[in-house]
Design a protein around this motif. Structure first.
Motif, PDB file in Angstrom:
ATOM      1  N   SER A 187       0.890  -1.289   0.026  1.00  0.00           N
ATOM      2  CA  SER A 187      -0.074   0.048   0.178  1.00  0.00           C
ATOM      3  C   SER A 187       0.872   1.257  -0.037  1.00  0.00           C
ATOM      4  O   SER A 187       0.477   2.431  -0.649  1.00  0.00           O
ATOM      5  CB  SER A 187      -0.916  -0.055   1.226  1.00  0.00           C
ATOM      6  N   TYR A 188       2.020   1.253   0.724  1.00  0.00           N
ATOM      7  CA  TYR A 188       2.999   2.355   0.770  1.00  0.00           C
ATOM      8  C   TYR A 188       3.463   2.617  -0.599  1.00  0.00           C
ATOM      9  O   TYR A 188       3.610   3.804  -1.120  1.00  0.00           O
ATOM     10  CB  TYR A 188       4.054   2.087   1.657  1.00  0.00           C
ATOM     11  N   VAL A 189       3.844   1.480  -1.322  1.00  0.00           N
ATOM     12  CA  VAL A 189       4.394   1.510  -2.583  1.00  0.00           C
ATOM     13  C   VAL A 189       3.382   2.178  -3.747  1.00  0.00           C
ATOM     14  O   VAL A 189       3.588   2.999  -4.507  1.00  0.00           O
ATOM     15  CB  VAL A 189       4.995   0.502  -3.211  1.00  0.00           C
ATOM     16  N   LEU A 190       2.258   1.740  -3.557  1.00  0.00           N
ATOM     17  CA  LEU A 190       1.135   2.331  -4.364  1.00  0.00           C
ATOM     18  C   LEU A 190       0.719   3.711  -4.182  1.00  0.00           C
ATOM     19  O   LEU A 190       0.481   4.392  -5.044  1.00  0.00           O
ATOM     20  CB  LEU A 190      -0.209   1.396  -4.139  1.00  0.00           C
ATOM     21  N   ILE A 226      11.308   3.461  -0.359  1.00  0.00           N
ATOM     22  CA  ILE A 226      11.184   1.960   0.056  1.00  0.00           C
ATOM     23  C   ILE A 226      12.450   1.440   0.873  1.00  0.00           C
ATOM     24  O   ILE A 226      12.118   0.973   1.984  1.00  0.00           O
ATOM     25  CB  ILE A 226      11.182   0.925  -1.455  1.00  0.00           C
ATOM     26  N   ALA A 227      13.528   1.827   0.500  1.00  0.00           N
ATOM     27  CA  ALA A 227      14.727   1.411   1.655  1.00  0.00           C
ATOM     28  C   ALA A 227      14.638   2.122   2.834  1.00  0.00           C
ATOM     29  O   ALA A 227      14.755   1.463   3.872  1.00  0.00           O
ATOM     30  CB  ALA A 227      16.021   1.972   0.621  1.00  0.00           C
ATOM     31  N   TYR A 228      14.087   3.221   2.946  1.00  0.00           N
ATOM     32  CA  TYR A 228      13.989   4.078   4.371  1.00  0.00           C
ATOM     33  C   TYR A 228      12.851   3.123   5.222  1.00  0.00           C
ATOM     34  O   TYR A 228      12.893   2.888   6.298  1.00  0.00           O
ATOM     35  CB  TYR A 228      13.574   5.328   3.980  1.00  0.00           C
ATOM     36  N   VAL A 229      11.801   2.739   4.538  1.00  0.00           N
ATOM     37  CA  VAL A 229      10.872   2.027   5.387  1.00  0.00           C
ATOM     38  C   VAL A 229      11.434   0.682   5.718  1.00  0.00           C
ATOM     39  O   VAL A 229      11.135  -0.066   6.853  1.00  0.00           O
ATOM     40  CB  VAL A 229       9.481   1.874   4.445  1.00  0.00           C
ATOM     41  N   ILE A 230      12.095  -0.092   4.624  1.00  0.00           N
ATOM     42  CA  ILE A 230      12.745  -1.311   5.048  1.00  0.00           C
ATOM     43  C   ILE A 230      13.659  -1.318   6.127  1.00  0.00           C
ATOM     44  O   ILE A 230      13.758  -2.035   7.173  1.00  0.00           O
ATOM     45  CB  ILE A 230      13.530  -2.080   3.700  1.00  0.00           C
TER      46      ILE A 230
END
Length: 313
Positions: A3-6, A302-306
């Motif tokens: 959902s974050y990526v979308l 995305i990297a920050y969330v990972i």
């Protein structure tokens, strides 16, 4: 995560559409007529009119933009007015060259910047800290074209270790490819290394003040374990995201370096397009550069969330 990526894609797509409108509109205000430039020295009015009809230059801007955007959505960037070649094929040839330079530059920047930042943070206020900071400031201040010329004079002309310019594909000769790309990658990576160093130092200084670092030291853990497991691991979160963003900047901003070293990459392609008034090429290159930067921005998020699970959700 999905959902974050979308959500990020929902922001990136309208942004790219806005960029396409700006790029298409601003280039139309540049002086000169592509049809006249393409007609040659004779400039036969009949030929000029034919060229305007062929490339839709006689139609309103919104019609031209609609046709251009419809072609891009289908993967057709049009034909280069200068070379008569499909622009998509030209991009497919030039883009891997710039990607290789940018990736090599970020690898060099990471190998130099992160250790330098660690040393500066752990030796804060010492001669080592000041020395690393001064070198980093110099790396940010030196113009890339001047540094490229100096490296050519030293390593190509004087010592003869590397060629002064040109490019050899990796599949043709891996060794020659490395010899032709190492100097320009070093030029691109110099400023990036300084940025990585400064971010690493700043992030580590903040983490060193945290309570869990003092607790780890109070437990009697070795300093090396404290630095690697607790300090460096948490400090790399902003460094990784920043490096990803800077990679996007390198992909879209290697113009001067490619010109100095005569490398047939994305930067040289846009310069040639500007000088020859090949607006279709310029539009395609700028749009692709914007798309690459938005892609790197998405990867950074995305990297920050990972790396920071607390941000998921």
């Amino acid at each position: 995560m999905l959902s974050y990526v979308l959500r990020r894609l929902a922001i990136a797509i309208p942004t790219l559409l806005l960029v396409s409108i700006l790029v298409f509109s601003l280039l139309k205000f540049l002086p000169g007529d592509p049809a006249i430039a393409l007609a040659g020295e004779e400039r036969d009015p009949a030929v000029i009119e034919y060229l305007r009809q062929k490339y839709s230059l006689d139609q309103p801007l919104y019609v031209q933009y609609g046709k251009w955007l419809a072609g891009i959505v289908q993967g057709d960037f049009g034909l280069s007015i200068r070379t008569r070649l499909p622009i998509g094929e030209m991009i497919a040839q030039k883009l891997p060259v710039t990607i290789q330079l940018s990736v090599m530059a970020m690898i060099l920047a990471t190998l130099i910047g992160i250790p330098a930042g660690i040393i500066a943070a752990l030796k804060r206020g010492t001669a080592a800290d000041y020395g690393v900071s001064i070198i980093g400031l110099a790396g940010l201040s030196v113009p890339s074209f001047w540094l490229g010329i100096m490296l050519i004079l030293l390593f190509a002309v004087t010592l003869g270790w590397f060629p002064s310019g040109g490019y050899v594909a990796f599949i043709d000769s891996p060794l020659d490819n490395l010899r032709h790309t190492l100097l320009p990658s070093l030029v691109l990576g110099t400023a990036a290394a300084a940025i990585v160093m400064r971010h690493t130092r700043s992030a580590m200084l903040q983490v060193l003040k945290q309570d869990y670092v003092r607790t780890a030291r109070a437990k009697g853990l070795k300093e090396r374990i404290v630095v690697v497991r607790h300090v460096l691991r948490n400090s790399l979160v902003p460094v990784v995201t920043m490096s990803t963003l800077h990679l996007g900047e390198l992909l879209s901003g290697a113009v001067l370096t490619e010109q100095v070293f005569g490398i047939p990459g994305f930067g040289k392609m846009i310069v040639d397009g500007v000088f020859s008034r090949d607006y279709a090429v310029v539009q395609a290159v700028v749009l692709c550069s914007a798309a690459l930067f938005l892609l790197m921005n998405l990867l950074a998020d995305i990297a920050y969330v990972i790396l920071s699970p607390r941000l998921r959700g």
